[in-house]
Design an enzyme around this catalytic site. Structure first.
Site, PDB file in Angstrom:
ATOM      1  N   HIS A 225       0.833  -1.212   0.000  1.00  0.00           N
ATOM      2  CA  HIS A 225       0.000   0.000   0.000  1.00  0.00           C
ATOM      3  C   HIS A 225       0.858   1.248   0.000  1.00  0.00           C
ATOM      4  O   HIS A 225       1.927   1.286   0.596  1.00  0.00           O
ATOM      5  CB  HIS A 225      -1.023  -0.017   1.128  1.00  0.00           C
ATOM      6  CG  HIS A 225      -0.495   0.063   2.533  1.00  0.00           C
ATOM      7  ND1 HIS A 225      -0.310   1.262   3.190  1.00  0.00           N
ATOM      8  CD2 HIS A 225      -0.139  -0.906   3.416  1.00  0.00           C
ATOM      9  CE1 HIS A 225       0.135   1.018   4.427  1.00  0.00           C
ATOM     10  NE2 HIS A 225       0.257  -0.283   4.592  1.00  0.00           N
ATOM     11  N   GLU A 279      -5.180   1.994   2.196  1.00  0.00           N
ATOM     12  CA  GLU A 279      -5.202   0.750   2.979  1.00  0.00           C
ATOM     13  C   GLU A 279      -5.452   1.030   4.446  1.00  0.00           C
ATOM     14  O   GLU A 279      -6.191   0.311   5.132  1.00  0.00           O
ATOM     15  CB  GLU A 279      -3.863   0.005   2.786  1.00  0.00           C
ATOM     16  CG  GLU A 279      -3.806  -1.382   3.417  1.00  0.00           C
ATOM     17  CD  GLU A 279      -3.302  -1.418   4.852  1.00  0.00           C
ATOM     18  OE1 GLU A 279      -3.333  -2.493   5.465  1.00  0.00           O
ATOM     19  OE2 GLU A 279      -2.885  -0.350   5.375  1.00  0.00           O
ATOM     20  N   GLU A 280      -4.800   2.084   4.944  1.00  0.00           N
ATOM     21  CA  GLU A 280      -4.798   2.342   6.393  1.00  0.00           C
ATOM     22  C   GLU A 280      -6.172   2.725   6.940  1.00  0.00           C
ATOM     23  O   GLU A 280      -6.351   2.810   8.145  1.00  0.00           O
ATOM     24  CB  GLU A 280      -3.804   3.470   6.721  1.00  0.00           C
ATOM     25  CG  GLU A 280      -2.353   3.172   6.368  1.00  0.00           C
ATOM     26  CD  GLU A 280      -1.695   2.187   7.327  1.00  0.00           C
ATOM     27  OE1 GLU A 280      -2.397   1.585   8.151  1.00  0.00           O
ATOM     28  OE2 GLU A 280      -0.466   2.040   7.226  1.00  0.00           O
ATOM     29  N   ASP A 307       3.531  -5.824   2.902  1.00  0.00           N
ATOM     30  CA  ASP A 307       3.195  -4.678   3.752  1.00  0.00           C
ATOM     31  C   ASP A 307       4.099  -4.761   4.976  1.00  0.00           C
ATOM     32  O   ASP A 307       3.839  -5.552   5.886  1.00  0.00           O
ATOM     33  CB  ASP A 307       1.710  -4.747   4.140  1.00  0.00           C
ATOM     34  CG  ASP A 307       1.276  -3.529   4.957  1.00  0.00           C
ATOM     35  OD1 ASP A 307       2.123  -2.637   5.197  1.00  0.00           O
ATOM     36  OD2 ASP A 307       0.089  -3.479   5.350  1.00  0.00           O
ATOM     37  N   HIS A 384       2.605   4.003  12.139  1.00  0.00           N
ATOM     38  CA  HIS A 384       1.423   4.863  12.343  1.00  0.00           C
ATOM     39  C   HIS A 384       1.748   6.098  13.177  1.00  0.00           C
ATOM     40  O   HIS A 384       0.871   6.653  13.831  1.00  0.00           O
ATOM     41  CB  HIS A 384       0.256   4.082  12.968  1.00  0.00           C
ATOM     42  CG  HIS A 384      -0.219   2.964  12.101  1.00  0.00           C
ATOM     43  ND1 HIS A 384      -1.255   2.137  12.445  1.00  0.00           N
ATOM     44  CD2 HIS A 384       0.204   2.526  10.887  1.00  0.00           C
ATOM     45  CE1 HIS A 384      -1.445   1.230  11.489  1.00  0.00           C
ATOM     46  NE2 HIS A 384      -0.559   1.455  10.535  1.00  0.00           N
TER      47      HIS A 384
HETATM   48  N1  BES Z   1       0.959  -2.732   7.867  1.00  0.00           N
HETATM   49  C1  BES Z   1      -0.216  -2.729   8.674  1.00  0.00           C
HETATM   50  C2  BES Z   1      -0.587  -4.117   9.141  1.00  0.00           C
HETATM   51  C3  BES Z   1       0.318  -4.721  10.176  1.00  0.00           C
HETATM   52  C4  BES Z   1       0.791  -3.988  11.227  1.00  0.00           C
HETATM   53  C5  BES Z   1       0.614  -6.051  10.065  1.00  0.00           C
HETATM   54  C6  BES Z   1       1.597  -4.601  12.163  1.00  0.00           C
HETATM   55  C7  BES Z   1       1.403  -6.673  11.007  1.00  0.00           C
HETATM   56  C8  BES Z   1       1.901  -5.918  12.069  1.00  0.00           C
HETATM   57  C9  BES Z   1      -1.378  -2.144   7.902  1.00  0.00           C
HETATM   58  O1  BES Z   1      -1.012  -1.043   7.154  1.00  0.00           O
HETATM   59  C10 BES Z   1      -2.428  -1.700   8.861  1.00  0.00           C
HETATM   60  O2  BES Z   1      -2.180  -0.851   9.649  1.00  0.00           O
HETATM   61  N2  BES Z   1      -3.609  -2.297   8.784  1.00  0.00           N
HETATM   62  C11 BES Z   1      -4.701  -1.932   9.606  1.00  0.00           C
HETATM   63  C12 BES Z   1      -5.946  -2.645   9.205  1.00  0.00           C
HETATM   64  C13 BES Z   1      -6.792  -1.886   8.238  1.00  0.00           C
HETATM   65  C14 BES Z   1      -8.038  -2.693   7.936  1.00  0.00           C
HETATM   66  C15 BES Z   1      -7.120  -0.505   8.691  1.00  0.00           C
HETATM   67  C16 BES Z   1      -4.459  -2.316  11.049  1.00  0.00           C
HETATM   68  O3  BES Z   1      -3.787  -3.309  11.291  1.00  0.00           O
HETATM   69  O4  BES Z   1      -5.005  -1.648  11.892  1.00  0.00           O
HETATM   70 ZN    ZN Z   2      -0.513   0.411   8.842  1.00  0.00          ZN
END
Ligand code: BES
Ligand code: ZN
Length: 633
Positions: A225, A279-280, A307, A384
């Protein structure tokens, strides 16, 4: 590899509740499905969340199953950002939630998470081969890949103040990736780079397509993403470098793209690299794209999501996440690592409910994999926030290089497959000779397309010096031990005749038994005009034929027949018959004739040689009402 173990204890619908809590009028509300732990956070952040339905599901890891309650809830849009922050900061885990366009769509998604649910394949009968057989292509590509290039892309992308999906930086970040990929494509005609415009927000996804050659309708997808987020705020000026999350994934893919294009790799399947928008904020970009691909019936045979690839926070090198991914494809990915990067160690973990864009493809029934930089509990604590920088990862990209190499091996191993290729040959044109010369033992393969309804297919070589031999086969390459017919005399004069050839592609192998120079090869066959072709057992009426008038007919006799009988009968006058194999007869040149004083004439060839027989009927006296019958036995 990981075998998803399905517990017999589980589960199905656990409870269906309609909440009595209402939310305030005027607030924008959205439907999301959300994992259990995240839901506990949400209840604190937004107490007036409406719960529609919940389901106990397995999220499944190696050897045992994780059971988790997933809920479909309606929340205020404004709670989403706080929710995402809470999931990462308090729970130290990812995954959380997926946004749905309506309650009905959310209910469908929830159904899709039910225990033991394995989505129906999006495209039936698409089981790719996971055989690893492109070492000679993949290995040189991997050695060209460099961590410094990946590092530079991370630096460039994280230089945007943020890449949040609604901001200027978010829009510009997408444009930057488009331009970077366009520069790598460098005008190649079979590579395109496009932006995918989303309905509800300005940030565009970026899609590079490497058009497949002979199996282009099957598609391999690799993605990451492009957006970033700072859960402390989402203004134009809030810093969200997103160096690991997910500039690193985009950078790993970009280096894979670079070496594939620099080496002029031509895939047989179509390969698409996608930098997803938004994505976020709930996998918005990928959800829209995956839905469109499904609706368009695109045969996506495999999806890999990168990711977060550059933070080395765990003992092992690459963790294959087992939830919302495909076990068979994960096993293939694991084999790719042991084959192409044998020094690396492999772990597995699960990520949570819908933690990245692979979940969008999984929801549409496509096979996905998600190789990740760490175990879940040890993932980069800085994501984040303003601290997710390249410096925080030691200003080097050695870890991300492993994922770039994995992406290259995935793209090329899946991208190089297709139906069996026709053998490579020199094609012959009827009656056009080709020159042949070569050292002793030189071999060349030729092909020649023979239409139906022809006779006396010949392959002839002649001229020059040396000793040429020829071998002919139908439908596949001829070899000195596998052929329909051969001609292997002591010089260059060779002839193969196939009297009644089957329509199809014939292959001819020329083999120089001793050095050959100045020879030539020519292929030919005879065509018969269709109006006067006899069929065994079917009489044709000759009508009236004036004095000295003639009519010529042909009939093809296959090999192995015991007789060919040509019989003229009936009517008035005096017709005579003349017959010849391979060419039209005249009254002076023929193989056999029958020239009695009436129309009762018969010619019989016993044990006829295969080939086209020509029959001449001549009216010695004017004829009327006679018929001609050929019989092959
Ligand atoms: N890269 C993250 C996912 C992640 C974080 C995987 C830490 C493993 C460890 C991704 O960008 C993310 O933040 N995803 C969101 C979910 C989305 C549906 C908003 C999350 O995990 O909150
Ligand atoms: Zn993230």
């Amino acid at each position: 590899m990981q075998q998803r173990i399905l517990s017999g204890l589980v589960l199905g619908l656990v409870l269906a509740v309609t909440s009595s809590v209402t939310i305030q009028a005027g607030e924008k509300k959205i439907w999301i499905t959300i994992g259990d732990k995240a839901y506990q956070e949400l209840k604190q952040i937004a107490p007036n969340t409406i719960l529609s339905e919940s389901r106990l599901v397995e999220s499944g890891t190696a050897g045992f199953s994780i059971q988790e309650t997933v809920r479909l809830v309606q929340v205020e849009q404004s709670a989403i950002q706080a929710l995402s922050g809470a999931i990462h900061e308090k729970l130290k885990r990812c995954g959380g939630f997926i946004e749905h366009s309506s309650e009905a769509v959310g209910r469908m998604a929830l159904g899709n998470t039910a225990a033991g649910y394995s989505p129906a394949p999006a495209i039936a009968s698409l089981a790719p081969s996971y055989v690893i057989d492109n070492q000679s292509t993949v290995t040189p590509l991997l050695t060209q890949m460099q961590a410094t290039n990946i590092g530079q892309t991370i630096v460039d992308l994280s230089a945007f103040v943020n890449r949040y999906y609604t901001t200027t930086g978010g829009v510009n970040g997408s444009n930057w990736i488009r331009d970077k990929w366009l520069a790598l494509a460098n005008g190649r005609s079979n590579v395109t780079v496009e932006q995918f415009t989303h309905a509800g927000f300005p940030q565009k996804s970026v899609i590079m397509t490497m058009q497949g050659t002979d199996n282009a309708s099957e598609v391999v997808i690799l993605g990451g993403h492009l957006d970033s987020i700072n859960t402390a705020g989402t203004t134009e000026t809030t810093k969200a470098p997103g160096a690991d999350d997910d500039a690193s994934g985009i950078a790993s893919l970009t280096e894979a793209i670079r070496v594939m294009l620099a080496s002029n790799y031509q895939p047989r399947r179509t390969i698409k690299f996608i930098a997803y928008a938004a994505e976020e904020v709930g996998l918005k970009g990928s959800a829209e794209i995956a839905k469109k691909f499904k609706a368009d019936g695109v045969k996506v045979i495999g999806v890999m999501q990168l990711d977060m690839t550059n933070y080395k926070g765990s003992a092992k090198d690459i963790y294959l996440y087992t939830d919302y991914t495909n076990a068979a494809q994960n096993s293939f990915v694991s084999n790719l690592i042991t084959t192409y990067q044998p020094t690396l160690t492999i772990g597995s973990d699960s990520c949570g409910y819908g933690c990245s864009d692979h979940a969008s493809w999984h929801a549409q029934g496509y096979p996905t994999s998600m190789p990740f930089e760490t175990a879940m509990s040890e993932s980069n604590p800085k994501i984040h926030g303003a601290g997710d920088t390249y410096a925080n990862m030691g200003s080097q990209a050695n870890h991300a290089l492993k994922f770039g190499r994995l992406a290259t091996s995935f793209a090329v191993e899946l991208g190089s497959d297709g139906p069996a290729l026709p053998p490579s040959t020199i094609s012959l044109t009827k009656d056009v000779s080709v020159a042949i010369a070569g050292a002793a033992d030189a071999q060349t393969n030729y092909s020649f397309v023979v239409p139906s309804g022809v006779s006396n297919l010949t392959f002839k070589t002649s001229g020059g010096t040396g000793d040429l031999d020829i071998y002919a086969q139908l439908g596949s390459l001829a070899t000195p031990t596998s052929y329909l017919q051969k001609s292997d005399g002591a010089n260059n004069t060779e002839t193969i005749t196939i009297a009644a050839p089957t329509a199809g592609t014939y292959y001819v192998l020329t083999n120089a038994a001793s050095a050959v120079s100045g020879a030539s090869l020519i292929a030919s066959y005879q065509t018969t005009s269709s109006g006067n072709v006899l069929t065994s057992g079917v009489a044709v009426s000759l009508g009236s034929v004036a004095l000295n008038g003639t009519k010529t007919y042909t009939i093809v006799v296959p090999s192995g027949k015991s007789s060919l009988t040509l019989k003229l009968s009936g009517g008035t006058g005096d017709g005579d018959l003349y017959a010849k194999l391979g060419a039209a007869p005249s009254t002076t040149t023929y193989d056999k004739k029958s020239d009695g004083a009436t129309n009762a004439e018969t010619i019989t060839f016993s044990a006829p040689q295969a080939g086209t027989y020509y029959v001449l009927v001549k009216a010695y006296a004017a004829m009327n009402g006679a018929s001609l019958l050929a019989t092959i036995q």
